[in-house]
Design a protein around this motif. Sequence first.
Motif, PDB file in Angstrom:
ATOM      1  N   HIS A 216       0.855  -1.174   0.000  1.00  0.00           N
ATOM      2  CA  HIS A 216       0.000   0.000   0.000  1.00  0.00           C
ATOM      3  C   HIS A 216       0.897   1.231   0.000  1.00  0.00           C
ATOM      4  CE1 HIS A 216      -4.069   1.508   0.648  1.00  0.00           C
ATOM      5  NE2 HIS A 216      -3.503   2.504   1.287  1.00  0.00           N
ATOM      6  N   VAL A 217       0.616   2.143  -0.925  1.00  0.00           N
ATOM      7  CA  VAL A 217       1.411   3.362  -1.008  1.00  0.00           C
ATOM      8  C   VAL A 217       0.510   4.544  -0.662  1.00  0.00           C
ATOM      9  CG1 VAL A 217       2.736   4.883  -2.528  1.00  0.00           C
ATOM     10  CG2 VAL A 217       2.913   2.403  -2.797  1.00  0.00           C
ATOM     11  N   VAL A 218       0.990   5.388   0.208  1.00  0.00           N
ATOM     12  CA  VAL A 218       0.255   6.611   0.523  1.00  0.00           C
ATOM     13  C   VAL A 218       1.147   7.775   0.102  1.00  0.00           C
ATOM     14  CG1 VAL A 218      -0.730   8.031   2.360  1.00  0.00           C
ATOM     15  CG2 VAL A 218      -0.977   5.546   2.439  1.00  0.00           C
ATOM     16  N   ILE A 219       0.681   8.547  -0.868  1.00  0.00           N
ATOM     17  CA  ILE A 219       1.467   9.688  -1.321  1.00  0.00           C
ATOM     18  C   ILE A 219       1.000  10.909  -0.541  1.00  0.00           C
ATOM     19  CG2 ILE A 219       2.130  11.122  -3.299  1.00  0.00           C
ATOM     20  CD1 ILE A 219       1.629   8.781  -5.110  1.00  0.00           C
ATOM     21  N   ILE A 220       1.940  11.563   0.143  1.00  0.00           N
ATOM     22  CA  ILE A 220       1.538  12.765   0.871  1.00  0.00           C
ATOM     23  C   ILE A 220       2.323  13.961   0.349  1.00  0.00           C
ATOM     24  CG2 ILE A 220       0.908  11.437   2.913  1.00  0.00           C
ATOM     25  CD1 ILE A 220       3.215  12.561   4.395  1.00  0.00           C
ATOM     26  N   VAL A 225      -2.809  13.676   2.453  1.00  0.00           N
ATOM     27  CA  VAL A 225      -2.772  12.521   1.567  1.00  0.00           C
ATOM     28  C   VAL A 225      -3.307  12.957   0.208  1.00  0.00           C
ATOM     29  CG1 VAL A 225      -3.718  10.232   1.126  1.00  0.00           C
ATOM     30  CG2 VAL A 225      -3.073  10.894   3.446  1.00  0.00           C
ATOM     31  N   VAL A 226      -2.488  12.784  -0.835  1.00  0.00           N
ATOM     32  CA  VAL A 226      -2.982  13.155  -2.169  1.00  0.00           C
ATOM     33  C   VAL A 226      -3.363  11.930  -2.975  1.00  0.00           C
ATOM     34  CG1 VAL A 226      -1.840  15.397  -2.303  1.00  0.00           C
ATOM     35  CG2 VAL A 226      -0.604  13.371  -3.031  1.00  0.00           C
ATOM     36  N   ALA A 227      -2.890  10.767  -2.598  1.00  0.00           N
ATOM     37  CA  ALA A 227      -3.310   9.541  -3.265  1.00  0.00           C
ATOM     38  C   ALA A 227      -2.953   8.376  -2.366  1.00  0.00           C
ATOM     39  CB  ALA A 227      -2.614   9.387  -4.599  1.00  0.00           C
ATOM     40  N   SER A 228      -3.689   7.268  -2.553  1.00  0.00           N
ATOM     41  CA  SER A 228      -3.474   6.123  -1.693  1.00  0.00           C
ATOM     42  C   SER A 228      -3.979   4.887  -2.406  1.00  0.00           C
ATOM     43  CB  SER A 228      -4.239   6.370  -0.393  1.00  0.00           C
ATOM     44  OG  SER A 228      -4.379   5.190   0.329  1.00  0.00           O
ATOM     45  N   ARG A 308       1.768   3.631 -16.792  1.00  0.00           N
ATOM     46  CA  ARG A 308       2.392   4.759 -16.120  1.00  0.00           C
ATOM     47  C   ARG A 308       3.253   4.252 -14.982  1.00  0.00           C
ATOM     48  NH1 ARG A 308      -1.506   9.188 -14.135  1.00  0.00           N
ATOM     49  NH2 ARG A 308      -2.202   7.493 -12.799  1.00  0.00           N
ATOM     50  N   SER A 309       4.342   4.930 -14.721  1.00  0.00           N
ATOM     51  CA  SER A 309       5.145   4.544 -13.560  1.00  0.00           C
ATOM     52  C   SER A 309       4.632   5.299 -12.348  1.00  0.00           C
ATOM     53  CB  SER A 309       6.610   4.875 -13.798  1.00  0.00           C
ATOM     54  OG  SER A 309       6.777   6.269 -13.762  1.00  0.00           O
ATOM     55  N   LEU A 310       5.012   4.803 -11.181  1.00  0.00           N
ATOM     56  CA  LEU A 310       4.627   5.496  -9.955  1.00  0.00           C
ATOM     57  C   LEU A 310       5.215   6.909  -9.948  1.00  0.00           C
ATOM     58  CD1 LEU A 310       2.972   4.929  -7.474  1.00  0.00           C
ATOM     59  CD2 LEU A 310       4.977   4.002  -6.357  1.00  0.00           C
ATOM     60  N   GLU A 311       6.368   7.036 -10.587  1.00  0.00           N
ATOM     61  CA  GLU A 311       7.004   8.347 -10.679  1.00  0.00           C
ATOM     62  C   GLU A 311       6.125   9.337 -11.449  1.00  0.00           C
ATOM     63  OE1 GLU A 311      11.068   8.168 -11.302  1.00  0.00           O
ATOM     64  OE2 GLU A 311      11.322  10.328 -11.509  1.00  0.00           O
ATOM     65  N   ASP A 312       5.494   8.843 -12.553  1.00  0.00           N
ATOM     66  CA  ASP A 312       4.576   9.716 -13.305  1.00  0.00           C
ATOM     67  C   ASP A 312       3.447  10.193 -12.394  1.00  0.00           C
ATOM     68  OD1 ASP A 312       5.984   9.391 -15.676  1.00  0.00           O
ATOM     69  OD2 ASP A 312       4.892   7.569 -16.182  1.00  0.00           O
ATOM     70  N   VAL A 313       2.893   9.230 -11.657  1.00  0.00           N
ATOM     71  CA  VAL A 313       1.772   9.569 -10.777  1.00  0.00           C
ATOM     72  C   VAL A 313       2.220  10.592  -9.738  1.00  0.00           C
ATOM     73  CG1 VAL A 313       0.139   8.636  -9.096  1.00  0.00           C
ATOM     74  CG2 VAL A 313       0.821   7.265 -11.059  1.00  0.00           C
ATOM     75  N   PHE A 314       3.379  10.310  -9.179  1.00  0.00           N
ATOM     76  CA  PHE A 314       3.915  11.148  -8.116  1.00  0.00           C
ATOM     77  C   PHE A 314       4.129  12.582  -8.600  1.00  0.00           C
ATOM     78  CE2 PHE A 314       7.629  12.726  -5.750  1.00  0.00           C
ATOM     79  CZ  PHE A 314       7.157  12.592  -4.458  1.00  0.00           C
ATOM     80  N   LEU A 315       4.778  12.706  -9.766  1.00  0.00           N
ATOM     81  CA  LEU A 315       5.062  14.046 -10.286  1.00  0.00           C
ATOM     82  C   LEU A 315       3.782  14.769 -10.680  1.00  0.00           C
ATOM     83  CD1 LEU A 315       8.271  13.298 -12.357  1.00  0.00           C
ATOM     84  CD2 LEU A 315       8.113  14.583 -10.226  1.00  0.00           C
ATOM     85  N   GLU A 316       2.829  13.996 -11.207  1.00  0.00           N
ATOM     86  CA  GLU A 316       1.545  14.581 -11.569  1.00  0.00           C
ATOM     87  C   GLU A 316       0.872  15.199 -10.338  1.00  0.00           C
ATOM     88  OE1 GLU A 316      -1.684  11.992 -13.265  1.00  0.00           O
ATOM     89  OE2 GLU A 316      -0.112  11.892 -14.816  1.00  0.00           O
ATOM     90  N   LEU A 317       0.982  14.461  -9.210  1.00  0.00           N
ATOM     91  CA  LEU A 317       0.275  14.881  -8.003  1.00  0.00           C
ATOM     92  C   LEU A 317       1.021  15.955  -7.228  1.00  0.00           C
ATOM     93  CD1 LEU A 317      -0.814  11.382  -6.748  1.00  0.00           C
ATOM     94  CD2 LEU A 317      -2.320  13.174  -7.596  1.00  0.00           C
TER      95      LEU A 317
END
Lengths: 324, 251
Positions: A216-220, A225-228, A308-317
């Motif tokens: 489980h990844v929680v992006i903050i 929290v911006v995505a989870s 998409r890579s997690l990096e794409d998601v991360f940078l997008e967010l």
Amino acid sequence: MGLPPPPLALGLPSVSPNSQPLAVEVSGLVKRYGSKTAVDGLDLVQERGTVLALLGPNGAGKTSTVEICEGFRGYDAGSVRVLGLPAGSPALRPRIGVMPQGGGGYPGVRADEMLNLVASCAANPLDVGWLLDVLGLGGVLRTPYKRLSGGQQQRLSLACALVGRPELVFLDEPTAGMDPQARRLVWDLVEALKSDGVTVLLTTHLMDEAEALADHVVIIDQGQVVASGSPVELTTHGPDDQQLRFRARAGLDTSLLTAALPEGLRVREASRGTYLVEGLIDPQVVSTVTAWCAQQGVLAEELHVAKRSLEDVFLELTGRELRS
Amino acid sequence: MTFAPGTFTPAPGRGRLGRMLFVHARTEAMLTLRNGEQILLTVLIPLALLVALSLMTVIPLPAPRVGSAAARIFALAIISSAFTGQAIALGFDRRYGVLKRLAASAMPRWLLVAGRVSGALAVVVVQLVILGVTALVLGWRLPLSGLPWLLVLSVLGTLSFGALGVLLGGSLRAEIVLALANIVWFLLLMVGGVALTMPVGFVDLLPSAALAKAMEAAVVHGTAPGLGPVLVLIGWGVAAGVLATRTTKLT
């Protein structure tokens, strides 16, 4: 944002299906330092026996959140329960393992002395000599802590977190300052912990680490929290969420390509000379793209189909600009 | 690397308190006794001063000369390790995240303090043995009736000055602690009633003068120290301890 909602929303009972309390349950957490709000209404839920990665840019509030869970910091609002107990309860100490971000040894202490001391606090510690060998510290047993490299200090810190055979470990940027071999070792250790039923909460800003280790990844970002979700959930919106990426001469007119492709596919020059086709990529799409390149008299280099890579998601967010 | 299944199966629990205390105290003591600067401060300088005070008659000391010198240097040795040494070690241990590391283990908070105190007491024993043997060689005759008081005062002095050391080392930045702890040590030695008997009344209210005076009763005359110096030591220790519980930070 189009991302799936967090799998466990706020307000669910604090008990997992097998009736054991959750490993970590944070709701509405607020932490301020003076006028700066480091953690801003954060919710977090972690099941036992899972690996959760708290991912975020520097200053996102990762360490504040983890240190509050560990009981090292107070907080201004919200509730934090760890293994069913309020964070900071003395009863939690023997049950959790903590790897703080940096530090953790007397300046002059030797690795085995330090680990022995921490091991003496536990009822059933792992074998100290074995653990030092596993972490590649067998060769620096006589070296004082302050003369160990950053990576060696980190490995000793990890050993201290694990030696008491805890139920739950908090690893704050466990691979920071480590060389690739040591990083790989930490990954193997986290895998082994998980398969032995240990719950792991780690923070990182390394996408591949989160993608490789976490259930489980929680992006903050900015304390929220911006995505989870699982890495797969975060990187796929659906079956048509794919990319075809290739390099060619910069500045090509992509309007003809857009017209030639089936409806719903988007074409853009993502950065100078790198083109991106997004949508459901099938063999026909690849053929259309290469045909268009031939028409333009260019060779499509590094042609690559991927989700998409997690990096794409991360940078997008979290945005692409550098944080101070 | 692969690990046999079950290697990390949780088996949490707190270790035995006695063993925790022993390992903690041993670690603290070994770290001090291995540290060159600490040895200089806690053993070599007091040793040099003991020899100098005993032999150099230009410095005024009451007779018997070696006994008076021994009493003062025992007090200085305790101040060196329990106050200056402890403060500096604590300042840097905080910088290196040791307190946080140990606070994160199953070690209870009281044991975090007890371990340091026991380690400091072990170091004081080593100091007093070295200094005591040297003083005997120089001609000191310990009145046996003073031995129990010497032990009691060593413990009391270590606790009081230890509390002062924690108060200083637990709240300020490591570099500032280093500077202040050394300056205060020097001031206490020179004008705090340790090396020289100061004619000013308020000096008797300093813990350094109190410890030196109480030591003199035990070491030279073999008698119980007066109530005054003991109360001064206890007063400083309790005040510093109470304050330190509010000001000491883990990092």
